[in-house]
Motif scaffolding. Structure first.
Motif, short mmCIF file in Angstrom:
data_model
loop_
_atom_site.label_atom_id
_atom_site.label_comp_id
_atom_site.label_asym_id
_atom_site.label_seq_id
_atom_site.Cartn_x
_atom_site.Cartn_y
_atom_site.Cartn_z
N THR A 138 -5.79 0.50 16.86
CA THR A 138 -5.36 1.24 17.71
C THR A 138 -4.68 2.79 17.28
O THR A 138 -4.82 3.71 17.79
CB THR A 138 -4.10 0.46 18.41
OG1 THR A 138 -4.61 -0.88 18.78
CG2 THR A 138 -3.42 1.15 19.59
N ARG B 137 -7.06 5.38 16.86
CA ARG B 137 -7.69 5.83 17.89
C ARG B 137 -6.94 6.71 18.69
O ARG B 137 -7.54 7.75 19.57
CB ARG B 137 -8.09 4.66 18.95
CG ARG B 137 -9.03 3.64 18.18
CD ARG B 137 -10.21 3.51 18.82
NE ARG B 137 -10.55 3.89 20.15
CZ ARG B 137 -11.69 3.64 20.81
NH1 ARG B 137 -12.61 2.98 20.32
NH2 ARG B 137 -11.83 4.26 21.96
N ILE C 146 -6.37 4.16 33.21
CA ILE C 146 -4.94 3.80 32.82
C ILE C 146 -4.90 2.70 32.06
O ILE C 146 -4.05 2.67 31.10
CB ILE C 146 -4.08 3.78 34.40
CG1 ILE C 146 -2.62 3.51 33.89
CG2 ILE C 146 -4.84 2.76 35.17
CD1 ILE C 146 -1.94 4.54 33.41
N GLU C 147 -5.88 1.74 32.20
CA GLU C 147 -5.56 0.49 31.76
C GLU C 147 -5.87 0.59 30.08
O GLU C 147 -5.51 0.24 29.24
CB GLU C 147 -6.63 -0.49 32.12
CG GLU C 147 -6.29 -1.04 33.53
CD GLU C 147 -5.21 -1.97 33.66
OE1 GLU C 147 -4.51 -2.17 32.91
OE2 GLU C 147 -5.21 -2.55 34.93
N ASP C 148 -7.02 1.64 29.94
CA ASP C 148 -7.47 1.98 28.49
C ASP C 148 -6.24 2.75 27.83
O ASP C 148 -6.00 2.53 26.81
CB ASP C 148 -8.82 2.92 28.46
CG ASP C 148 -9.13 3.32 27.20
OD1 ASP C 148 -9.99 2.28 26.71
OD2 ASP C 148 -9.05 4.19 26.70
N LEU D 167 -3.14 2.50 28.65
CA LEU D 167 -1.94 1.54 28.13
C LEU D 167 -2.44 0.53 27.01
O LEU D 167 -1.65 0.21 26.25
CB LEU D 167 -1.57 0.77 29.44
CG LEU D 167 -1.01 1.55 30.66
CD1 LEU D 167 -0.71 0.57 31.62
CD2 LEU D 167 0.45 2.19 30.12
N ALA D 168 -3.74 0.12 27.06
CA ALA D 168 -4.10 -0.75 25.97
C ALA D 168 -3.98 -0.16 24.73
O ALA D 168 -3.58 -0.76 23.69
CB ALA D 168 -5.50 -1.26 26.38
N ARG D 169 -4.25 1.18 24.68
CA ARG D 169 -4.22 1.67 23.36
C ARG D 169 -2.97 2.25 22.76
O ARG D 169 -2.70 2.18 21.86
CB ARG D 169 -5.29 3.02 23.43
CG ARG D 169 -6.29 2.91 22.70
CD ARG D 169 -7.40 4.07 23.05
NE ARG D 169 -8.49 3.45 23.39
CZ ARG D 169 -9.71 4.10 23.77
NH1 ARG D 169 -9.53 5.24 23.38
NH2 ARG D 169 -10.91 3.38 24.17
N ASN E 100 0.06 1.34 23.89
CA ASN E 100 1.40 0.18 24.04
C ASN E 100 2.67 0.86 24.64
O ASN E 100 3.81 0.78 24.04
CB ASN E 100 1.44 -0.43 22.84
CG ASN E 100 2.10 -1.63 22.77
OD1 ASN E 100 2.53 -2.10 23.77
ND2 ASN E 100 2.29 -2.22 21.93
N PRO F 11 5.81 1.99 26.68
CA PRO F 11 6.55 1.22 27.84
C PRO F 11 6.49 2.02 29.33
O PRO F 11 5.80 3.07 29.39
CB PRO F 11 7.88 1.32 27.30
CG PRO F 11 7.90 2.42 26.43
CD PRO F 11 6.73 2.67 26.07
#
Lengths: 218, 145, 180
Positions: free
Chosen positions: C6, C9, C59-61, C63-65, C67, C69
């Motif tokens: 992570t 990236r 957005i999911e990518d 947040l996944a990357r 982390n 808050p």
């Protein structure tokens, strides 16, 4: 081995959109029985379940899968006769019966996955402390369930060996795979069940790597 | 370590007792309503566990953790359910619940002929003994977290 | 695994697309829309809609990357959007006119518009109108209703390209359980 048994994904509106059984232990045993049987069976949810008695690893809660190699479905033998009637006939004995842990159908899994959603919410509601999340870890003697809820409300759930450490990291990894192989697939419609082979393949590789070499190598 | 509160339900899910020691967030509903909600939730959670467990469950206890608390559940073979919420660091709460069953519930409810079964426990003696057992437990007395 | 860790990236992504090809792809898309729709207004609307659909997923990518808050205020949100532009477009917009419920992202030149010259017939075209859409879609997924629109465009002779974002409301009903 510290197995990861299954992975579920629950959408933000509470529907189960993904399930993958990875390393699901197969609990089955076949034994010969004489009349009268020392196990009590009852029909529950269209399955013949042991309600009392145990022997040789067969115990309460397990389902009768076959009689003399003939599959039993919905309380009936595949060859026609009612299983309970068959087993009350002394002349048929000795018989060889195979028992196993009740395996869930896809519908039951859908139901279970969706059932977690309100449980998560109530756990937060009944908290004795302010600002509590919902259930993050659920622990019973046989397994541990870990749940990661993203800021967007998607829940990633993994069921694994209770001794396995670092599941939060693994769930975040699964989140990344989801962002890559599900959301970046333009033909995946949001909130719908996930049917993406690439996601399955990569998830499988991830889980196998963790089981083989541990969490530090992912 | 902290003990927040305790719910006792009879085999049919009736709230028999509720006690609290350190509860920082007040409930938004009355005791009976909250008892029903908690029981309903745990009832579903138990059936969820039974189905989703990869192996047969042998023991009638489980727990869950949120970001702020830990819920500990233990059920006697007769179906009396003890539910205690503690902070995240409290260990062996199951043993304390079993102790409450043995030393308080059996002694001061089951053996008390004027204490009706299946109803809310109004016995002051019970409440007092329960408080003693809870307050003398390591989880309650220990200051480390 | 094809994925790298992570942390690496976020800073540098080795999976690079030639930016010329990207600019060309985007340009062709816009041009095709201009051909397919009668009015430029409709093209603007379509671009925004495309962006919105991208936002719902990207957005999911993000947040996944990362982390990251949950945001605590609008400045926080603005800074995260700024970081996302760096991550996904290697663009570094500056923040200006930040108030409690509005802020601007200012680009020196129009993103994807390096080689673009707007013909007279397209004087009202908002060339980079996917971007406000992306912002709106992404914010909606983290339960924030925002309005985003292009208010200045270098392609139209402005000094800079500016996207204004206005906070409308928190979508409390959509907030996941256990978050308050």
């Amino acid at each position: 081995m510290m197995a990861i048994h299954s992975v579920y994904i629950v959408s933000k509106s509470g529907g189960m959109i993904f399930n993958y059984d990875h390393n699901f232990p197969k609990v089955e045993s076949e034994k010969t029985f004489n009349f009268p049987m020392d196990l009590k069976l009852e029909l529950r949810n269209k399955k013949l379940v042991v309600v009392f008695g145990q022997r040789d690893g067969i115990c309460i809660g397990q389902t009768l899968l076959s009689i003399n190699g003939t599959l039993v479905n919905g309380g009936q033998m595949e060859s026609g006769p009612d299983a309970l009637e068959y087993l009350s006939d002394e002349t048929k004995f000795p018989v060889s019966l195979r028992f196993g842990r009740t395996r869930m159908t896809t519908n039951e899994k859908m139901f279970l996955g969706s059932m977690f959603y309100p449980l998560y919410a109530i756990a937060s509601q009944i908290s004795p402390e302010p600002h509590s999340s919902g259930i993050q870890v659920l622990e019973a003697e046989t397994f541990k369930l870990h749940c990661l809820q993203t800021l967007t409300g998607v829940k990633f759930i993994a069921i694994c060996d209770p001794r396995l450490q670092g599941m939060e990291i693994i769930l975040r990894k699964i989140y990344e795979l989801y962002a890559d192989y599900v959301l970046k697939n333009p033909f995946y419609a949001l909130e719908m069940p996930i049917r993406c082979d690439l996601f399955n393949d990569n998830l499988k590789v991830l889980l196998e790597t963790i089981e083989r070499t541990g969490i530090t190598n992912v | 370590m902290t003990i927040h509160n305790l719910y006792i339900f009879d085999r049919n899910g009736t709230l028999m007792y509720y006690g609290e020691w350190n509860r920082k967030k007040a409930g938004t509903m009355n005791k009976e309503e909250e008892g029903k909600l908690v029981y309903g939730m745990l009832f579903s959670l138990r059936s969820f566990l039974e189905k989703i467990s990869p192996l047969d469950l042998k023991d009638n206890s489980f727990c869950y953790r949120t970001s702020k608390y830990k819920m500990n559940y233990w059920e006697s073979p007769t179906g009396v359910k003890f539910v205690m919420n503690t902070d995240l660091s409290s260990p062996n709460v199951k043993d304390l619940l079993r102790l409450i069953y043995q030393m308080v519930y059996v002694e001061y409810v089951v053996k008390n002929p004027v204490c009706p079964m299946g109803e809310y426990i109004h016995s002051e003696l019970f409440a007092q003994k329960l408080d003693e057992v809870v307050k003398s437990s390591l989880i309650y007395t220990s200051k480390t977290s | 695994m094809s994925r790298q860790s992570t942390s690496s990236r976020i800073t540098a992504d080795s999976k690079k697309v030639n930016s010329e090809l990207f600019v060309l792809t985007y340009g062709t898309l816009v041009q095709q829309l201009v051909k397919d729709y009668e009015s430029v207004e409709d093209v603007n609307k379509q671009l925004e809609r495309i962006g919105y659909n991208i936002g719902l997923r990207v957005i999911e990518d993000f947040l996944a990357r990362t982390n990251y808050p949950r945001c605590t205020d609008l400045r926080d949100t603005a800074e995260k959007i700024q970081a996302a532009f760096k991550m996904y477009l290697n663009a570094t917009p500056s923040l200006s006119n930040v108030t409690a419920d509005e802020f601007s992202l200012v680009f020196e030149s129009t993103p994807f518009g390096e080689f673009t010259e707007l013909p007279d017939a397209c004087a009202n075209l908002k060339y980079c109108n996917v971007l406000p859409g992306v912002i709106r879609g992404a914010c909606e997924m983290v339960q924030m209703d925002v309005q985003a629109y292009v208010i200045a465009d270098t392609l139209k002779g402005d000094n800079a390209t500016e996207i204004r974002v206005r906070f409308i409301k928190k979508l409390h009903d959509a907030l996941p359980a256990g978050e308050d």
